[in-house]
Scaffold this motif. Structure first.
Motif, PDB file in Angstrom:
ATOM      1  N   ASP A 223     -26.045 -26.265 -28.170  1.00  0.00           N
ATOM      2  CA  ASP A 223     -25.787 -25.060 -28.469  1.00  0.00           C
ATOM      3  C   ASP A 223     -24.314 -24.705 -27.648  1.00  0.00           C
ATOM      4  O   ASP A 223     -24.039 -25.399 -26.741  1.00  0.00           O
ATOM      5  CB  ASP A 223     -26.540 -24.074 -27.653  1.00  0.00           C
ATOM      6  CG  ASP A 223     -28.088 -23.936 -28.570  1.00  0.00           C
ATOM      7  OD1 ASP A 223     -28.292 -23.474 -29.422  1.00  0.00           O
ATOM      8  OD2 ASP A 223     -28.853 -24.562 -27.765  1.00  0.00           O
TER       9      ASP A 223
ATOM     10  N   VAL B 100     -22.361 -21.513 -26.326  1.00  0.00           N
ATOM     11  CA  VAL B 100     -22.343 -19.958 -25.819  1.00  0.00           C
ATOM     12  C   VAL B 100     -21.426 -19.412 -25.156  1.00  0.00           C
ATOM     13  O   VAL B 100     -20.995 -19.703 -23.977  1.00  0.00           O
ATOM     14  CB  VAL B 100     -23.925 -19.868 -25.192  1.00  0.00           C
ATOM     15  CG1 VAL B 100     -23.905 -18.299 -25.019  1.00  0.00           C
ATOM     16  CG2 VAL B 100     -25.010 -20.331 -26.018  1.00  0.00           C
TER      17      VAL B 100
ATOM     18  N   VAL C 141     -19.722 -16.406 -22.830  1.00  0.00           N
ATOM     19  CA  VAL C 141     -20.449 -15.800 -21.907  1.00  0.00           C
ATOM     20  C   VAL C 141     -19.397 -14.894 -20.770  1.00  0.00           C
ATOM     21  O   VAL C 141     -18.272 -15.848 -20.369  1.00  0.00           O
ATOM     22  CB  VAL C 141     -21.402 -16.287 -20.981  1.00  0.00           C
ATOM     23  CG1 VAL C 141     -20.739 -17.545 -20.118  1.00  0.00           C
ATOM     24  CG2 VAL C 141     -22.475 -15.311 -20.355  1.00  0.00           C
TER      25      VAL C 141
ATOM     26  N   TYR D 291     -21.295  -9.926 -20.563  1.00  0.00           N
ATOM     27  CA  TYR D 291     -21.317 -10.247 -21.972  1.00  0.00           C
ATOM     28  C   TYR D 291     -22.072 -11.573 -22.307  1.00  0.00           C
ATOM     29  O   TYR D 291     -21.939 -12.633 -21.764  1.00  0.00           O
ATOM     30  CB  TYR D 291     -19.906 -10.430 -22.701  1.00  0.00           C
ATOM     31  CG  TYR D 291     -19.418 -11.057 -23.715  1.00  0.00           C
ATOM     32  CD1 TYR D 291     -20.048 -10.433 -25.017  1.00  0.00           C
ATOM     33  CD2 TYR D 291     -19.132 -12.594 -24.081  1.00  0.00           C
ATOM     34  CE1 TYR D 291     -19.706 -10.900 -26.173  1.00  0.00           C
ATOM     35  CE2 TYR D 291     -18.871 -12.777 -25.099  1.00  0.00           C
ATOM     36  CZ  TYR D 291     -19.463 -12.175 -26.189  1.00  0.00           C
ATOM     37  OH  TYR D 291     -19.091 -12.845 -27.588  1.00  0.00           O
ATOM     38  N   GLN D 292     -23.097 -11.431 -23.186  1.00  0.00           N
ATOM     39  CA  GLN D 292     -24.141 -12.628 -23.394  1.00  0.00           C
ATOM     40  C   GLN D 292     -24.694 -13.334 -22.357  1.00  0.00           C
ATOM     41  O   GLN D 292     -25.046 -14.297 -22.611  1.00  0.00           O
ATOM     42  CB  GLN D 292     -23.188 -13.385 -24.141  1.00  0.00           C
ATOM     43  CG  GLN D 292     -22.700 -13.073 -25.771  1.00  0.00           C
ATOM     44  CD  GLN D 292     -23.087 -13.946 -26.898  1.00  0.00           C
ATOM     45  OE1 GLN D 292     -23.434 -13.409 -27.737  1.00  0.00           O
ATOM     46  NE2 GLN D 292     -22.663 -15.230 -26.803  1.00  0.00           N
TER      47      GLN D 292
ATOM     48  N   GLY E   5     -27.435 -12.183 -21.149  1.00  0.00           N
ATOM     49  CA  GLY E   5     -29.107 -12.170 -21.401  1.00  0.00           C
ATOM     50  C   GLY E   5     -29.186 -13.449 -22.723  1.00  0.00           C
ATOM     51  O   GLY E   5     -30.251 -13.981 -22.599  1.00  0.00           O
ATOM     52  N   GLU E   6     -28.127 -13.386 -23.446  1.00  0.00           N
ATOM     53  CA  GLU E   6     -28.397 -14.484 -24.625  1.00  0.00           C
ATOM     54  C   GLU E   6     -28.188 -15.816 -24.088  1.00  0.00           C
ATOM     55  O   GLU E   6     -29.184 -16.613 -24.564  1.00  0.00           O
ATOM     56  CB  GLU E   6     -27.089 -14.359 -25.644  1.00  0.00           C
ATOM     57  CG  GLU E   6     -27.231 -12.978 -26.369  1.00  0.00           C
ATOM     58  CD  GLU E   6     -26.985 -11.642 -25.983  1.00  0.00           C
ATOM     59  OE1 GLU E   6     -26.622 -11.590 -24.488  1.00  0.00           O
ATOM     60  OE2 GLU E   6     -26.997 -10.775 -26.502  1.00  0.00           O
ATOM     61  N   LEU E   7     -27.614 -16.263 -23.066  1.00  0.00           N
ATOM     62  CA  LEU E   7     -27.312 -17.502 -22.525  1.00  0.00           C
ATOM     63  C   LEU E   7     -28.854 -17.719 -21.794  1.00  0.00           C
ATOM     64  O   LEU E   7     -29.427 -19.105 -21.997  1.00  0.00           O
ATOM     65  CB  LEU E   7     -26.355 -17.436 -21.539  1.00  0.00           C
ATOM     66  CG  LEU E   7     -26.339 -18.791 -20.544  1.00  0.00           C
ATOM     67  CD1 LEU E   7     -26.117 -20.178 -21.696  1.00  0.00           C
ATOM     68  CD2 LEU E   7     -25.114 -18.674 -19.522  1.00  0.00           C
ATOM     69  N   THR E   8     -29.439 -16.633 -21.119  1.00  0.00           N
ATOM     70  CA  THR E   8     -30.585 -16.891 -20.557  1.00  0.00           C
ATOM     71  C   THR E   8     -32.016 -17.240 -21.646  1.00  0.00           C
ATOM     72  O   THR E   8     -32.634 -18.399 -21.453  1.00  0.00           O
ATOM     73  CB  THR E   8     -31.399 -15.825 -19.899  1.00  0.00           C
ATOM     74  OG1 THR E   8     -30.523 -15.196 -18.727  1.00  0.00           O
ATOM     75  CG2 THR E   8     -32.630 -15.802 -19.133  1.00  0.00           C
ATOM     76  N   GLU E   9     -31.667 -16.696 -22.883  1.00  0.00           N
ATOM     77  CA  GLU E   9     -32.679 -17.051 -23.987  1.00  0.00           C
ATOM     78  C   GLU E   9     -32.581 -18.411 -24.441  1.00  0.00           C
ATOM     79  O   GLU E   9     -33.377 -19.291 -24.462  1.00  0.00           O
ATOM     80  CB  GLU E   9     -32.558 -16.149 -25.007  1.00  0.00           C
ATOM     81  CG  GLU E   9     -32.870 -14.631 -24.944  1.00  0.00           C
ATOM     82  CD  GLU E   9     -34.459 -14.400 -24.884  1.00  0.00           C
ATOM     83  OE1 GLU E   9     -35.050 -15.476 -25.420  1.00  0.00           O
ATOM     84  OE2 GLU E   9     -34.711 -13.568 -24.251  1.00  0.00           O
ATOM     85  N   VAL E  10     -31.066 -18.745 -24.651  1.00  0.00           N
ATOM     86  CA  VAL E  10     -30.902 -20.169 -25.017  1.00  0.00           C
ATOM     87  C   VAL E  10     -31.488 -21.210 -23.974  1.00  0.00           C
ATOM     88  O   VAL E  10     -32.108 -22.413 -24.612  1.00  0.00           O
ATOM     89  CB  VAL E  10     -29.343 -20.417 -25.125  1.00  0.00           C
ATOM     90  CG1 VAL E  10     -29.257 -21.867 -25.216  1.00  0.00           C
ATOM     91  CG2 VAL E  10     -29.058 -19.632 -26.146  1.00  0.00           C
TER      92      VAL E  10
END
Length: 305
Positions: free
Chosen positions: A152, A154, A156, A162-163, A165-170
């Motif tokens: 991926d 990402v 951040v 910014y992002q 939380g998205e990085l944690t999900e990935v």
């Protein structure tokens, strides 16, 4: 509900934002940060707790072309860590063009694959996204994508969230199923003495010349509770710390005119240490010269490397 748990390692060249990102994902300071390269000198674990997962973040020293024995040992530490984690986060700052250091790390990641890291996903993390406009960020994302094969990519920003939380999900998505590895609420497994030493070193690195960060080592000799009664239920601790540099000129920098700089270091570090230990602290700082310790195997051993 499926529960995932495992280890993620952040790797990148010095000052790529790894420690700041680790703190942002954990939600509390577990790794010291500085604008100086090579601030991190050992593996720091920060723990992210969720109902469905436990993500253990491993912040490592910056991977670089070593010039000293210390540099070689730090690189070895990073390589050993890479073979033991479930997912790797390769940090590249958005505000700096991809350079030889980034290409060197990409090559190292590729070379590690046959040595036991085969199948370990690598997530390219474009840090410091808040420092560039959207157009420049898009250009950096394309450049990073072309640098290698990533699971991926990402962008951040640890500073404004910014992002994050998205990085944690990935990262969690790449962990295996399994139970929690650490007790709920525990944010790091760093020993207190190591964290105290790092907080002193962080304070000492503020506003110093470029030569000093590489030559400064900090060792906590003792943390002892005084026998006197606690004030308002808060105990008093005596913390004795030695700071080591390589030359007399560097010792003068750390101490400052009339000891002013050393007192300032002590004041800033004590505030952080008291918050960490939950106690009042008398911080006793001493500065010593250990000539060329970065290149001396015996002195490196005594200083914990």
């Amino acid at each position: 509900m499926t529960h995932r748990s495992g280890f993620a390692c952040f790797v990148g060249r010095p000052n790529a934002g790894k420690s700041t990102l680790t703190n942002a994902l954990v939600g509390q300071k577990v790794a010291i940060t500085s604008g100086r390269p090579q601030t991190t000198r050992h593996v720091v674990r920060g723990i992210v707790h969720r109902d469905d997962a436990q993500l253990v973040l491993v912040d490592t020293p910056g991977l670089h072309r070593p010039r000293t024995l210390l540099g070689e040992r730090l690189n070895d530490l990073v390589r050993d860590t890479l073979t033991e984690v479930d997912v790797v986060g390769f940090c590249l700052p958005a505000n700096e063009k991809i350079g030889p250091g980034d290409r060197y790390i990409a090559e190292q990641l590729a070379r590690l694959a046959p040595e036991g890291r085969a199948g370990t996903p690598v997530v390219a993390v474009v840090t410091k996204a808040d420092l560039v406009p959207r157009g420049r960020l898009a250009e950096q994302l394309l450049a990073v994508d072309a640098l290698g094969e990533w699971a991926d990519v990402v962008p951040v920003s640890a500073r404004d969230g910014y992002q994050v939380g998205e990085l944690t999900e990935v990262l969690v998505g790449h962990l295996p199923e399994g139970p929690a590895l650490y007790p709920d609420g525990e944010l790091t497994d760093e020993p207190e003495q190591v964290m105290v030493a790092e907080l002193v070193r962080e304070a000492a690195l503020e506003g110093v010349r470029d030569e000093l960060p590489h030559s400064l080592a900090v060792v906590v000799d003792e943390i002892v509770e005084r026998e006197e009664p606690a004030r308002d239920g808060v105990p008093m601790l005596d913390v004795r710390v030695h700071m080591f540099v390589e030359r007399d000129s560097q010792k003068a920098i750390v101490i400052g005119r009339g000891g002013a700089r050393l007192r300032d270091v002590g004041t800033r570090a004590r505030t952080e240490i008291e918050a960490l230990l939950g106690a009042r602290v008398f911080l006793d700082l001493h500065v010593k010269v250990a000539k060329d310790w970065q290149r001396d195997p015996k002195q490196l051993g005594r200083l914990g490397f």
